[in-house]
Design a protein around this motif. Structure first.
Motif, PDB file in Angstrom:
ATOM      1  N   TRP A 144       4.510  -3.267  -3.239  1.00 45.82           N
ATOM      2  CA  TRP A 144       4.689  -2.852  -4.428  1.00 45.82           C
ATOM      3  C   TRP A 144       5.819  -3.269  -5.453  1.00 45.82           C
ATOM      4  N   ASN A 145       6.900  -2.754  -4.273  1.00 46.99           N
ATOM      5  CA  ASN A 145       7.807  -1.728  -5.111  1.00 46.99           C
ATOM      6  C   ASN A 145       9.257  -3.395  -4.869  1.00 46.99           C
TER       7      ASN A 145
ATOM      8  N   TYR B 262       5.780   1.853  -2.297  1.00 44.65           N
ATOM      9  CA  TYR B 262       5.830   2.867  -3.200  1.00 44.65           C
ATOM     10  C   TYR B 262       6.710   2.624  -4.422  1.00 44.65           C
TER      11      TYR B 262
ATOM     12  N   VAL C 153       1.491  10.608  -5.210  1.00 42.83           N
ATOM     13  CA  VAL C 153       0.836   8.948  -4.971  1.00 42.83           C
ATOM     14  C   VAL C 153      -0.550   8.986  -3.477  1.00 42.83           C
ATOM     15  N   ARG C 154      -0.874   8.056  -3.236  1.00 44.51           N
ATOM     16  CA  ARG C 154      -2.408   7.716  -2.079  1.00 44.51           C
ATOM     17  C   ARG C 154      -2.697   9.314  -1.696  1.00 44.51           C
TER      18      ARG C 154
ATOM     19  N   TYR D 176      -1.576   1.819  -9.547  1.00 40.53           N
ATOM     20  CA  TYR D 176      -2.115   1.059  -8.685  1.00 40.53           C
ATOM     21  C   TYR D 176      -3.631   0.179  -8.430  1.00 40.53           C
TER      22      TYR D 176
ATOM     23  N   TYR E 245       0.515   1.606   0.314  1.00 43.46           N
ATOM     24  CA  TYR E 245       1.055   2.147   0.701  1.00 43.46           C
ATOM     25  C   TYR E 245       1.065   1.449   2.018  1.00 43.46           C
TER      26      TYR E 245
END
Length: 613
Positions: free
Chosen positions: A83-84, A132, A144-145, A155, A122
């Motif tokens: 994702w990052n 992330y 997060v999560r 997300y 993740y």
């Protein structure tokens, strides 16, 4: 064989292990879950998969690495999505260049390989913050999560953008993506089934309509699986125990899939190089395949974690431990894409399990390498003499409050006396200077956060050079990942106030003024630049033994980090990043000065530790 999921119809197909079979373009296929195996076109399919990540391998080599996968006998590629990498800035999405995950999947299809896609936001993967994006930490209250609506909105936005790239490539739409993983080893973190089901809904609503699955270590599966969906297991090598475990959490049925089987392992700075003997790993592979179990070897080809994207581990027993830049992983295919002893042993094992009449392609030739001697480093920039405009604050601000993702921050204040200096919750590595002279090194790995300052003048300048050594990517502290000086600086139990903070993310080297014949002996963090000319290019490895700690830019590419403590002592330079003619290299070193030369060698050194911290 009874099919427990509806068969998923698609245009597209695959060459299953045989180079002689026709291309699977325009061939109709079905895929689903059977009682004990995956089912492709109504017949059992044993996935023999290997993990590789598009962001860790230069784009120009994706196809080469996939040809190597085919030649070893793989029929599937497993891959995370980071994702990052795709949303480095909130709301701005990048699926170009080395981030072009759709092109990566299409090349796999062209090479006759299926794909198991693992886009859970993740990923762990020894990758910064477990994949992330850092900006999730700018709001210190966001978790997060979790079911935090702010996290879920970010997300969902990301998955909806990713869906535009990947939904058309599912087997249900004529592509080669067989399955989608919706969470990654969640059982090692928490056990909220509602959160897991929200993950499922996010993926389904985005258009991912193929087979969904989760994966967990054997002990964590009870917490991490989602009832009704395929639970894959990580790291379990005993076929009997593996089948019993999946039966228990999947209505007494398979298929049986090891989402991560570890033929190698990653390295941490300051620790010994990981090594899994080839013969031992090959025997395990033989046992698993003989039992009819599908497998994804993590890693088949690791590549390199470039730039500042390495992660770190930390749990309640073990201290913070950042990972090296090389992601060689002691894998079948080494960091540069060459076949290892393990590769050839695995190829022999896989050949034993091929259907009658199928043969493996020839193994492509090893890539050529070269050594470059005596690259002159003849220009220098002292970072302390090239500082940007500071941010001022009464109390020190962490990276996230300074709107900085990675790299370094120089914290500066005035002090009037000596005593014990303590950095509360330093993250992760600091050099302490008084009036420009280095007096201490503080390292989170070693639980160092304090130093006694002596002989301090009445108006001394205190500089604290702080490095983000990699955010935690696994374990209970995942949500506690803000960096820099995250609490306070105390001197003799009194808080030091009135700070200037200089942001140095090193996204590029623009803004630095280099001088020739400059004094490089001040022992400040500095940049050493040189040029060299080539008449031919080949893979090579920068030899960093003479340097301290830092990173290297070559022709604009950040090659990753080096650190004298090892075990990694070289930086891999792919031939495609070199040029015939003039090349430019810039070495950043925060520990050592007066560098005048740099050389490369024709092989990697990944297993040498130094006693120097």
């Amino acid at each position: 064989m009874k099919i427990i999921n509806r068969l998923l119809s698609a245009l597209g197909g695959a060459v299953l292990l045989s180079a002689a079979m026709p291309s699977f373009a325009q061939t109709k296929h079905t895929f689903g879950l059977g009682d004990s195996t995956f089912v492709l076109d109504g017949k059992p399919l044993q996935m023999i998969s290997g993990e590789m990540h598009c962001t860790r391998v230069p784009r120009e080599y994706w196809r080469d690495r996939m040809k190597m996968a085919k030649a070893m006998g793989l029929n599937t590629i497993g891959t995370y999505v980071f994702w990052n990498a795709h949303e480095a800035v909130k709301g701005k999405y990048d699926f170009s260049g080395n981030n072009d995950i759709a092109a990566f999947v299409k090349i796999a299809q062209e090479e006759g390989l299926w794909v198991v896609m693992r886009p859970s936001p993740y990923v762990c993967a020894e990758w910064e913050f477990g994949g992330y994006p850092w900006w999730l930490l700018k709001d210190s209250t966001l978790k997060v999560r979790s079911t935090d609506p702010r996290f879920l909105q970010a997300y969902t936005n990301y998955i909806n953008q990713l869906a535009k790239q990947l939904v058309p490539l599912q087997v249900t739409h004529g592509g080669n993506i067989l399955m989608i993983q919706i969470e990654n080893e969640y059982g090692s973190y928490s056990d909220d089934k509602n959160y897991l089901d929200i993950n499922r809904k996010i993926f389904r609503n985005a258009g991912f309509d193929g087979v969904l699955f989760t994966c967990d270590g054997a002990d964590q599966m009870p917490k991490g699986y989602l009832p009704g969906y395929l639970p894959a297991v990580n790291g379990l090598e005993d076929p009997v125990k593996l089948k019993e475990l999946i039966n228990k959490y999947h209505n007494g049925k398979g298929p049986y899939y090891v989402a991560e089987w570890y033929p190698g392992w990653f390295d941490d700075w300051g620790k010994k190089h990981a090594n899994v003997p080839a013969a031992q790993a090959a025997k395990t592979l033989d046992n698993i395949l003989a039992a009819g179990i599908s497998i994804n070897m993590y890693m088949f080809h690791g590549g390199t974690t470039r730039g500042f994207m390495n992660g770190a581990n930390m749990n309640k027993r073990d201290p913070y431990s950042p990972q090296v830049s090389s992601y060689d992983y002691d894998a079948p295919l080494d960091e540069a894409g060459n076949a290892t002893e393990k590769y050839y042993k695995f190829r022999e094992i896989i050949a034993k399990h091929l259907p009658a009449g199928q043969v493996l392609p020839q193994v492509p030739a090893k890539k050529p390498t070269m050594a470059i001697s005596n690259i002159k480093l003849d220009a220098y920039a002292d970072v302390f003499n090239n500082l940007p405009k500071p941010t001022e604050s009464v109390k020190p601000l962490c990276f996230e409050d300074l709107d900085q993702a990675y790299g370094f921050v120089l914290y500066r204040a005035q002090i009037k006396n000596g005593g014990v200096l303590k950095l509360k919750e330093l993250r992760d590595y600091a050099l302490v200077y008084v009036n420009g002279k280095q007096v201490a090194t503080l390292d989170r790995r070693l639980k160092q956060d304090s130093v006694a300052l002596t002989n301090i003048s009445s108006n001394a300048t205190l500089d604290i050079w702080v490095e983000n050594n990699g955010r935690i990517n696994y374990g209970p502290f995942l949500a506690d990942n803000r960096h820099g000086i995250t609490q306070s600086v105390m001197l003799n139990n009194a808080e030091v106030l009135s700070w200037k903070m200089y942001r140095l993310p090193f996204n590029s080297l623009s803004g630095f003024t280099f001088k020739r014949n400059a004094n490089t002996s001040a022992n400040h963090p500095g940049l050493f630049k040189g040029t060299f000319t080539l008449t031919q290019v080949a893979d090579t490895y920068l030899d960093m033994h003479a340097f301290g700690k830092g990173f290297v830019f070559l022709n604009g590419h950040n090659l990753g980090k080096y650190w004298q403590i090892g075990p990694q002592q070289t930086l891999y330079v792919p031939a495609g990043w070199l040029k015939k003619g003039r090349n430019e290299v810039v070495v950043f070193d925060e520990l050592k000065a007066d560098h005048q030369n740099l050389s490369t060698i024709d092989l990697p050194i990944l297993d040498q530790n130094s006693s120097t911290n």
